[in-house]
Design a protein around this motif. Sequence first.
Motif, PDB file in Angstrom:
ATOM      1  N   GLN A 171      -3.416   2.425 -11.013  1.00  0.00           N
ATOM      2  CA  GLN A 171      -4.266   3.174 -10.075  1.00  0.00           C
ATOM      3  C   GLN A 171      -4.200   2.554  -8.673  1.00  0.00           C
ATOM      4  OE1 GLN A 171      -8.215   3.341 -11.699  1.00  0.00           O
ATOM      5  NE2 GLN A 171      -7.580   4.464 -13.530  1.00  0.00           N
ATOM      6  N   LYS A 172      -4.250   1.224  -8.622  1.00  0.00           N
ATOM      7  CA  LYS A 172      -4.170   0.534  -7.334  1.00  0.00           C
ATOM      8  C   LYS A 172      -2.814   0.790  -6.672  1.00  0.00           C
ATOM      9  CE  LYS A 172      -4.835  -4.033  -5.287  1.00  0.00           C
ATOM     10  NZ  LYS A 172      -5.148  -5.475  -5.556  1.00  0.00           N
ATOM     11  N   LEU A 173      -1.763   0.715  -7.464  1.00  0.00           N
ATOM     12  CA  LEU A 173      -0.418   0.950  -6.931  1.00  0.00           C
ATOM     13  C   LEU A 173      -0.275   2.395  -6.449  1.00  0.00           C
ATOM     14  CD1 LEU A 173       2.475  -0.048  -6.482  1.00  0.00           C
ATOM     15  CD2 LEU A 173       2.995   0.603  -8.842  1.00  0.00           C
ATOM     16  N   PHE A 174      -0.805   3.338  -7.223  1.00  0.00           N
ATOM     17  CA  PHE A 174      -0.713   4.748  -6.851  1.00  0.00           C
ATOM     18  C   PHE A 174      -1.524   5.033  -5.590  1.00  0.00           C
ATOM     19  CE2 PHE A 174      -1.497   9.395  -8.114  1.00  0.00           C
ATOM     20  CZ  PHE A 174      -0.274   9.788  -7.593  1.00  0.00           C
ATOM     21  N   TYR A 175      -2.672   4.343  -5.456  1.00  0.00           N
ATOM     22  CA  TYR A 175      -3.498   4.494  -4.242  1.00  0.00           C
ATOM     23  C   TYR A 175      -2.693   4.081  -2.999  1.00  0.00           C
ATOM     24  CZ  TYR A 175      -6.969   3.240  -0.703  1.00  0.00           C
ATOM     25  OH  TYR A 175      -7.660   3.113   0.474  1.00  0.00           O
ATOM     26  N   HIS A 176      -2.044   2.935  -3.068  1.00  0.00           N
ATOM     27  CA  HIS A 176      -1.242   2.464  -1.924  1.00  0.00           C
ATOM     28  C   HIS A 176      -0.044   3.388  -1.679  1.00  0.00           C
ATOM     29  CE1 HIS A 176      -3.457  -1.188  -1.146  1.00  0.00           C
ATOM     30  NE2 HIS A 176      -3.394  -1.538  -2.417  1.00  0.00           N
ATOM     31  N   ALA A 177       0.496   3.935  -2.761  1.00  0.00           N
ATOM     32  CA  ALA A 177       1.616   4.864  -2.609  1.00  0.00           C
ATOM     33  C   ALA A 177       1.178   6.124  -1.867  1.00  0.00           C
ATOM     34  CB  ALA A 177       2.188   5.217  -3.985  1.00  0.00           C
ATOM     35  N   ARG A 178      -0.025   6.636  -2.183  1.00  0.00           N
ATOM     36  CA  ARG A 178      -0.517   7.824  -1.481  1.00  0.00           C
ATOM     37  C   ARG A 178      -0.792   7.516  -0.011  1.00  0.00           C
ATOM     38  NH1 ARG A 178      -3.755   8.203  -6.107  1.00  0.00           N
ATOM     39  NH2 ARG A 178      -5.625   7.658  -4.890  1.00  0.00           N
ATOM     40  N   LYS A 179      -1.306   6.318   0.272  1.00  0.00           N
ATOM     41  CA  LYS A 179      -1.509   5.909   1.667  1.00  0.00           C
ATOM     42  C   LYS A 179      -0.174   5.875   2.404  1.00  0.00           C
ATOM     43  CE  LYS A 179      -5.952   5.229   1.972  1.00  0.00           C
ATOM     44  NZ  LYS A 179      -6.800   5.999   2.938  1.00  0.00           N
ATOM     45  N   LYS A 180       0.837   5.365   1.746  1.00  0.00           N
ATOM     46  CA  LYS A 180       2.171   5.306   2.351  1.00  0.00           C
ATOM     47  C   LYS A 180       2.721   6.709   2.558  1.00  0.00           C
ATOM     48  CE  LYS A 180       4.969   2.056   3.741  1.00  0.00           C
ATOM     49  NZ  LYS A 180       4.520   1.016   4.700  1.00  0.00           N
ATOM     50  N   LYS A 181       2.406   7.587   1.633  1.00  0.00           N
ATOM     51  CA  LYS A 181       2.849   8.980   1.752  1.00  0.00           C
ATOM     52  C   LYS A 181       2.300   9.606   3.036  1.00  0.00           C
ATOM     53  CE  LYS A 181       1.910  13.451  -0.440  1.00  0.00           C
ATOM     54  NZ  LYS A 181       0.857  13.857   0.510  1.00  0.00           N
TER      55      LYS A 181
ATOM     56  N   GLN B 124       1.287   8.001   5.749  1.00  0.00           N
ATOM     57  CA  GLN B 124       1.854   7.345   6.931  1.00  0.00           C
ATOM     58  C   GLN B 124       3.266   7.830   7.228  1.00  0.00           C
ATOM     59  OE1 GLN B 124       1.616   3.125   6.176  1.00  0.00           O
ATOM     60  NE2 GLN B 124      -0.626   3.103   6.117  1.00  0.00           N
ATOM     61  N   LEU B 125       4.070   8.001   6.178  1.00  0.00           N
ATOM     62  CA  LEU B 125       5.475   8.360   6.361  1.00  0.00           C
ATOM     63  C   LEU B 125       5.740   9.859   6.247  1.00  0.00           C
ATOM     64  CD1 LEU B 125       7.103   5.432   4.313  1.00  0.00           C
ATOM     65  CD2 LEU B 125       6.666   5.558   6.779  1.00  0.00           C
ATOM     66  N   LYS B 126       4.659  10.643   6.061  1.00  0.00           N
ATOM     67  CA  LYS B 126       4.778  12.106   5.979  1.00  0.00           C
ATOM     68  C   LYS B 126       5.654  12.554   4.825  1.00  0.00           C
ATOM     69  CE  LYS B 126       2.427  12.213   9.803  1.00  0.00           C
ATOM     70  NZ  LYS B 126       0.972  12.538   9.784  1.00  0.00           N
ATOM     71  N   TRP B 127       5.556  11.866   3.689  1.00  0.00           N
ATOM     72  CA  TRP B 127       6.296  12.282   2.524  1.00  0.00           C
ATOM     73  C   TRP B 127       5.599  13.500   1.891  1.00  0.00           C
ATOM     74  CZ3 TRP B 127       6.735   6.738   0.055  1.00  0.00           C
ATOM     75  CH2 TRP B 127       7.709   6.011   0.774  1.00  0.00           C
ATOM     76  N   ARG B 128       6.360  14.278   1.138  1.00  0.00           N
ATOM     77  CA  ARG B 128       5.794  15.467   0.488  1.00  0.00           C
ATOM     78  C   ARG B 128       5.160  15.120  -0.848  1.00  0.00           C
ATOM     79  NH1 ARG B 128       9.867  20.397   0.229  1.00  0.00           N
ATOM     80  NH2 ARG B 128       7.920  21.339  -0.530  1.00  0.00           N
ATOM     81  N   TYR B 129       5.796  14.237  -1.612  1.00  0.00           N
ATOM     82  CA  TYR B 129       5.297  13.915  -2.939  1.00  0.00           C
ATOM     83  C   TYR B 129       5.359  12.401  -3.205  1.00  0.00           C
ATOM     84  CZ  TYR B 129       6.592  18.835  -3.497  1.00  0.00           C
ATOM     85  OH  TYR B 129       6.744  20.183  -3.328  1.00  0.00           O
TER      86      TYR B 129
END
Length: 246
Positions: free
Chosen positions: A227-237, A239-244
């Motif tokens: 969950q913690k890793l996924f949270y940071h991944a969504r934050k990165k998404k 910032q970097l304007k990723w779609r998924y």
Amino acid sequence: MPAKHQMERRTKNQKSVSDDTESASIQLDQILTKLDLNKQAADQQYQSLLIAINKINSRLDALETEQSEFVKSLEYSNKEVADLKAGYEELCSTVTHLNCTIDTEQTDEQAVRNSFDRMENEKNLKALLITNIPESRSEDTTKVVLTLAKHLDAELQASDIESVFRIKNDSNPKPPLIMVKLNKASARDSLYNARKNFTKKGVNTNTLGFRSTQKIFINEVLSKTQQKLFYHARKKKEQLKWRYVW
């Protein structure tokens, strides 16, 4: 030569000798006086010199004493420095040992956490979370899940379901999550992969017979680490304007 003239000459000679004697006596007195004055001056200079020499000797004695005290102080300081150095080296050794102990404990702690995380992941491999489905008093959550699976064209039978229950969260005003535990990974994967049909088939809460038209989401059950890793991944998404991210 007349006797009178001889007498006068003798008298003159005697007077001259007397004068010479008196003059010599005066000169001798003057010389003795000067010698006495010189002796007194010499004595005074000698006394002054003795006083100066005594002062110098006293100062030398004081300097010698100070030097001796300084040497003792320096020796004591050197001993203190040596003791401090030994103490510092011992402290460094202790800190190094503690760091090694901490590193070992952290490694062990991380290994335990990884072990628990693996166990939790293995337990969650056959579980899914369903969100936004309204709760009713007399609901049959198993029937709700089977109905949802049918609308999504997921291959799921009642026998594939091990348990279904709501996860209460008083701080969250949304409907409680539905936790679905399945008997086998294939059934879990079938329901999870069918989530792409939410948009394709227009499935929402109204499709299941509820008045609302809320979107429904099916998510994997993640461990706290995930969950913690996924949270940071969504934050990165964001910032970097990723779609998924997944």
